[in-house]
Design a protein around this motif. Sequence first.
Motif, mmCIF file in Angstrom:
data_model
loop_
_atom_site.group_PDB
_atom_site.id
_atom_site.type_symbol
_atom_site.label_atom_id
_atom_site.label_comp_id
_atom_site.label_asym_id
_atom_site.label_seq_id
_atom_site.Cartn_x
_atom_site.Cartn_y
_atom_site.Cartn_z
ATOM 1 N N ILE A 58 -10.822 4.487 8.200
ATOM 2 C CA ILE A 58 -8.543 5.654 8.693
ATOM 3 C C ILE A 58 -7.768 4.706 9.833
ATOM 4 N N HIS A 59 -8.585 5.660 10.546
ATOM 5 C CA HIS A 59 -7.751 5.473 12.093
ATOM 6 C C HIS A 59 -8.360 4.464 13.080
ATOM 7 N N LEU A 60 -7.610 3.456 13.703
ATOM 8 C CA LEU A 60 -7.714 2.674 14.060
ATOM 9 C C LEU A 60 -7.996 2.788 15.754
ATOM 10 N N ALA A 61 -8.256 1.965 16.788
ATOM 11 C CA ALA A 61 -8.285 2.430 17.609
ATOM 12 C C ALA A 61 -6.649 1.540 18.467
ATOM 13 N N GLY A 62 -6.047 1.906 19.278
ATOM 14 C CA GLY A 62 -4.677 1.774 19.677
ATOM 15 C C GLY A 62 -4.379 2.281 18.592
ATOM 16 N N GLY A 63 -3.826 3.506 17.498
ATOM 17 C CA GLY A 63 -3.510 4.576 16.737
ATOM 18 C C GLY A 63 -2.957 3.290 15.429
ATOM 19 N N GLY A 64 -3.775 2.618 15.141
ATOM 20 C CA GLY A 64 -3.793 1.358 13.942
ATOM 21 C C GLY A 64 -4.182 2.695 12.700
ATOM 22 N N ASP A 65 -3.819 1.750 11.280
ATOM 23 C CA ASP A 65 -3.987 2.360 10.297
ATOM 24 C C ASP A 65 -4.680 1.763 9.357
ATOM 25 N N THR A 92 -6.807 12.442 3.257
ATOM 26 C CA THR A 92 -7.175 11.779 3.013
ATOM 27 C C THR A 92 -7.618 10.811 1.643
ATOM 28 N N PHE A 93 -8.414 11.598 0.756
ATOM 29 C CA PHE A 93 -9.136 10.312 0.052
ATOM 30 C C PHE A 93 -7.954 9.740 -0.814
ATOM 31 N N LEU A 94 -6.496 11.187 -1.226
ATOM 32 C CA LEU A 94 -5.663 10.034 -1.816
ATOM 33 C C LEU A 94 -4.886 9.567 -1.406
ATOM 34 N N ARG A 95 -4.680 9.082 0.480
ATOM 35 C CA ARG A 95 -4.071 8.177 1.127
ATOM 36 C C ARG A 95 -4.927 7.034 0.714
ATOM 37 N N ALA A 96 -6.136 6.920 0.400
ATOM 38 C CA ALA A 96 -7.100 5.988 0.218
ATOM 39 C C ALA A 96 -7.155 5.104 -0.888
ATOM 40 N N GLU A 97 -6.864 6.269 -2.308
ATOM 41 C CA GLU A 97 -6.608 5.500 -3.771
ATOM 42 C C GLU A 97 -5.126 5.508 -3.236
ATOM 43 N N GLU A 98 -4.521 5.169 -3.001
ATOM 44 C CA GLU A 98 -2.655 5.282 -2.966
ATOM 45 C C GLU A 98 -2.835 3.802 -2.041
ATOM 46 N N ALA A 99 -4.008 3.159 -1.122
ATOM 47 C CA ALA A 99 -3.924 2.235 -0.499
ATOM 48 C C ALA A 99 -4.321 0.852 -1.262
ATOM 49 N N GLY A 100 -5.246 1.707 -2.658
ATOM 50 C CA GLY A 100 -6.578 0.962 -3.557
ATOM 51 C C GLY A 100 -7.596 0.828 -3.343
ATOM 52 N N ALA A 101 -7.769 1.927 -2.818
ATOM 53 C CA ALA A 101 -9.415 1.329 -2.438
ATOM 54 C C ALA A 101 -10.390 1.639 -3.498
#
Length: 121
Positions: A58-65, A92-101
């Motif tokens: 979820i959290h990437l280098a340089g503040g990426g998403d 965290t799981f809710l955000r991921a599900e909303e993104a289609g994971a």
Amino acid sequence: MEKPKFRVLIVEDEFIVGLHLESILERLGHEVVGVVADEAEALHLVASERPDLIVTDIHLAGGGDGLKVARAGQESYGARSIVITGHRDGGTFLRAEEAGAQAFLRKPFGLTEVETVFSRL
């Protein structure tokens, strides 16, 4: 019946974790099209490689998403996504599900955990 093999993009800013996952996926017969640490490079590879599956932190280098990457892959090319996370909170799981994971891979993981998650796809 044999499970499908995927063309996978790994988006993970912890270098060792990304390499570990790449090794496991190749051992399981999947093709890894790239291992990247930041959002911009991931979005570029999504467009150029068109992976079937994006496995992203979820959290990437340089503040990426990573969820933005997963969403872009799904909306533009129909790519599925698995979210890698060390977090255990419901938000965290809710955000991921909303993104289609389609699935989650919790850190730390090994061959058994990856194989189990991939067997459900």
